[in-house]
Write a protein that holds these residues in place. Structure first.
Motif, PDB file in Angstrom:
ATOM      1  N   ALA A 105       0.840  -1.200   0.000  1.00 17.37           N
ATOM      2  CA  ALA A 105       0.000   0.000   0.000  1.00 17.37           C
ATOM      3  C   ALA A 105       0.876   1.251   0.000  1.00 17.37           C
ATOM      4  O   ALA A 105       1.966   1.262   0.589  1.00 17.37           O
ATOM      5  N   LEU A 106       0.381   2.278  -0.677  1.00 16.63           N
ATOM      6  CA  LEU A 106       1.117   3.531  -0.766  1.00 16.63           C
ATOM      7  C   LEU A 106       0.148   4.687  -0.520  1.00 16.63           C
ATOM      8  O   LEU A 106      -0.929   4.718  -1.111  1.00 16.63           O
ATOM      9  N   THR A 107       0.541   5.588   0.369  1.00 20.95           N
ATOM     10  CA  THR A 107      -0.316   6.743   0.664  1.00 20.95           C
ATOM     11  C   THR A 107       0.297   7.969  -0.005  1.00 20.95           C
ATOM     12  O   THR A 107       1.469   8.291   0.234  1.00 20.95           O
ATOM     13  N   LEU A 113      -9.330   7.032   1.117  1.00 18.97           N
ATOM     14  CA  LEU A 113      -9.245   8.410   0.601  1.00 18.97           C
ATOM     15  C   LEU A 113      -9.285   9.404   1.736  1.00 18.97           C
ATOM     16  O   LEU A 113      -9.854   9.124   2.803  1.00 18.97           O
ATOM     17  N   GLU A 114      -8.712  10.571   1.470  1.00 17.56           N
ATOM     18  CA  GLU A 114      -8.915  11.744   2.332  1.00 17.56           C
ATOM     19  C   GLU A 114      -9.579  12.791   1.431  1.00 17.56           C
ATOM     20  O   GLU A 114      -9.122  13.015   0.300  1.00 17.56           O
ATOM     21  N   VAL A 115     -10.653  13.396   1.947  1.00 18.84           N
ATOM     22  CA  VAL A 115     -11.421  14.315   1.096  1.00 18.84           C
ATOM     23  C   VAL A 115     -11.780  15.563   1.900  1.00 18.84           C
ATOM     24  O   VAL A 115     -12.171  15.461   3.071  1.00 18.84           O
ATOM     25  N   ALA A 128      -4.754   9.633  -1.087  1.00 13.64           N
ATOM     26  CA  ALA A 128      -5.340   8.305  -1.297  1.00 13.64           C
ATOM     27  C   ALA A 128      -4.364   7.233  -0.843  1.00 13.64           C
ATOM     28  O   ALA A 128      -3.141   7.427  -0.893  1.00 13.64           O
ATOM     29  N   VAL A 129      -4.922   6.126  -0.362  1.00 15.48           N
ATOM     30  CA  VAL A 129      -4.103   4.930  -0.153  1.00 15.48           C
ATOM     31  C   VAL A 129      -4.354   4.038  -1.356  1.00 15.48           C
ATOM     32  O   VAL A 129      -5.517   3.698  -1.652  1.00 15.48           O
ATOM     33  N   LEU A 130      -3.281   3.682  -2.047  1.00 15.21           N
ATOM     34  CA  LEU A 130      -3.405   2.928  -3.298  1.00 15.21           C
ATOM     35  C   LEU A 130      -2.849   1.514  -3.146  1.00 15.21           C
ATOM     36  O   LEU A 130      -1.881   1.304  -2.402  1.00 15.21           O
TER      37      LEU A 130
END
Ligand SMILES: Cc1cc2nc3c(=O)[nH]c(=O)nc-3n(C[C@H](O)[C@H](O)[C@H](O)COP(=O)(O)OP(=O)(O)OC[C@H]3O[C@@H](n4cnc5c(N)ncnc54)[C@H](O)[C@@H]3O)c2cc1C
Length: 470
Positions: free
Chosen positions: A107-109, A168-170, A210-212
């Motif tokens: 995971a990558l943020t 996600l951060e929104v 986002a965390v992808l």
């Protein structure tokens, strides 16, 4: 908005955080395809989620409409402000940090302004893979890709942007921050809010991070250029390869003869592939450690040649040849642009109906404009065709589009609709396709979409006039 108001935003975002001089604004006010030219009171360039949150709270309190913008490569005008000069553009270009890479969690943020290419590079540096890839990846941003639920060249194996987002951060229109940045693979706690923002084209809030999902690196890869008779044969090849190779196919791209000819004619440093046919396929397979991928691929292709579905096949012998094959596929939009652009369509149907879609759309369009040039290509592995229509050779592309765009698009979209397909496989709705959405989705779906819009954005300040027709 007065100069004083811009000053208030500058206090919140700092001197680099607000652009208001006309010459600085220019590049944010026109879309990739030059279909829309807007105006804006200012461009906000926040450097952090907190700063953006304060600025959006200010805009909300002062009734200022906000238009999020990523790399501005979208095809439907979703990131362009209207002509009033009262909206502000929110550019994420200064928010491009990789916040963390959890290799063990795959995971990558990342902040939303990071380009797809930079995220791919960060994953590569950790011997991992971020598979979202498309011709615009040097400019398109993660926030834009998520907001359009972008597809691209590896959907067949890895899915669309939606499938690659874990969290996600929104920032909501009133400035509140929703922190959904978790790397959970399983989480059934109530409604999955991230999916509301993915594909919403900036109409519900601004994605700031986002965390992808990451994947094991592709250690073995093989790429081939195939000659085929037509799209029906290409679909047969797709099914044949899937049955023989399982899930290791990552891309299956169709390139019609005329699309290839445009590239060879318009794009420097492109060379004809070493096969000759009316239609072509670029196919790529990949796998992790182990061996034998190339051999199995070669055997599968030989079998399809014996069956007569593939006329000729050339396996890339090295990375330079692989890149040269990909360049022929990826520069089709640039070749069309060079000729003054095309009437673009991004249609999809269930896989086994693709040949019917192509045939019906072709007959309908050529019956209306017999000399039109067709450029048909796309992500056929995903049931997605770009069915683009160019002006006849020697005629003015602007006049051609003005005279025929509406009628030609209606014909292509009707063909997709008759086959129960979609008028927007991956490019979204933006401003360009709002009427189509209203006319094709049915009243229940449109009511639900409006209910969602009002719940997230009760004052209608978040990218107004996009997706849903006011
Ligand atoms: C050469 C070329 C090839 C392309 N190939 C493909 C392809 O293969 N597949 C595909 O799907 N698309 C493709 N596209 C279209 C385009 O690149 C994608 O739609 C891309 O995802 C848009 O990203 P962007 O950052 O440029 O977004 P923008 O164009 O800036 O914005 C697109 C929409 O997202 C909203 N938005 C942007 N950032 C945010 C954010 N942080 N929060 C909330 N809303 C936001 C905007 O308001 C707008 O509505 C291609 C375009 C080009 C020019």
């Amino acid at each position: 908005m007065s100069a004083f108001d811009v000053g208030a935003l500058r206090d919140l975002l700092g001197p680099q955080g607000v652009l208001s001089a006309a010459s600085d604004l220019e590049r944010y006010l026109v879309d990739e395809r030059r279909l829309y030219q807007g105006q804006a009171a200012a461009v906000l360039r926040p450097a952090s989620t907190q700063a953006l949150s304060s600025a959006m709270a200010w805009c909300y309190a002062h009734d200022v409409a906000m238009v999020p913008q990523g790399g501005n490569t979208g095809y439907c005008g979703g990131a362009t402000p209207d002509e009033s000069g009262r909206q502000i553009v929110i550019s994420l270009e200064r928010m491009r940090r990789i916040r963390r890479l959890d290799a063990g969690a795959f995971a990558l943020t990342v902040e939303a302004g990071a380009t797809l290419a930079s995220v791919q590079a960060a994953a590569r540096d950790a011997d991992l893979l971020f598979p979202l890839s498309m011709g615009s990846e040097g400019s398109a941003q993660i926030g834009g890709a998520l907001s359009t639920n972008a597809g691209g060249l590896a959907v067949l194996r890895y899915g669309t942007a939606r499938d690659l987002a874990l969290g996600l951060e929104v920032v909501l229109p009133d400035g509140r921050v929703w922190d959904g940045l978790r790397a959970l693979r399983k989480d059934n706690t109530g409604y999955d809010l991230k999916h509301c923002f993915i594909g919403a084209e900036g109409t519900l809030g601004v994605i700031t991070a986002a965390v992808l999902k990451l994947f094991p690196a592709q250690i073995q890869r093989a790429t081939a250029w195939l000659a085929v008779d037509d799209l029906a044969a290409a679909c047969g090849v797709l099914a044949g390869l899937r049955r023989r190779l399982g899930d290791c196919m990552t891309s299956f791209e169709y390139v019609s003869g005329p699309s290839l000819a445009l590239v060879l004619e318009q794009v420097p440093d492109t060379h004809a592939p070493p096969v000759n046919a009316a239609a072509h396929v670029l196919v790529e397979v990949a796998a992790g450690a182990g061996d034998g991928l190339r051999d199995s691929f070669e055997q599968a292709l030989c079998a399809l040649v014996s069956e007569g579905l593939v006329l000729e096949a050339v396996l890339a012998q090295n990375d330079a040849q692989r890149r040269a094959f990909w360049r022929l596929r990826e520069t089709i939009p640039a070749a069309e642009k060079q000729l003054g652009g095309s009437i673009k369509h991004d249609v999809s149907v269930q896989l086994d109906r693709l040949p019917a879609l192509e045939r019906d759309a072709r007959c309908a369009v050529l019956a209306r404009v017999p000399a039109a040039r067709l450029s048909v290509y796309g992500h056929v592995g995903d049931g997605n065709l770009h069915f683009n229509v160019l002006a006849p050779a020697g005629s003015d592309p602007t006049l051609f589009k003005a005279a025929h765009a509406e009628a030609v698009s209606a014909l292509v979209h009707a063909a997709a609709s008759r086959l129960d397909g979609s008028f927007s496989a991956e490019h979204g709705v933006g401003k360009l396709k709002r009427e189509l959405l209203r006319d094709t989705e049915g009243p229940v779906a449109i009511d639900l979409m409006w209910a969602l819009k009002r719940a997230f954005d009760p004052r209608g300040l978040m990218n107004p006039g996009k997706v849903l027709l006011p």
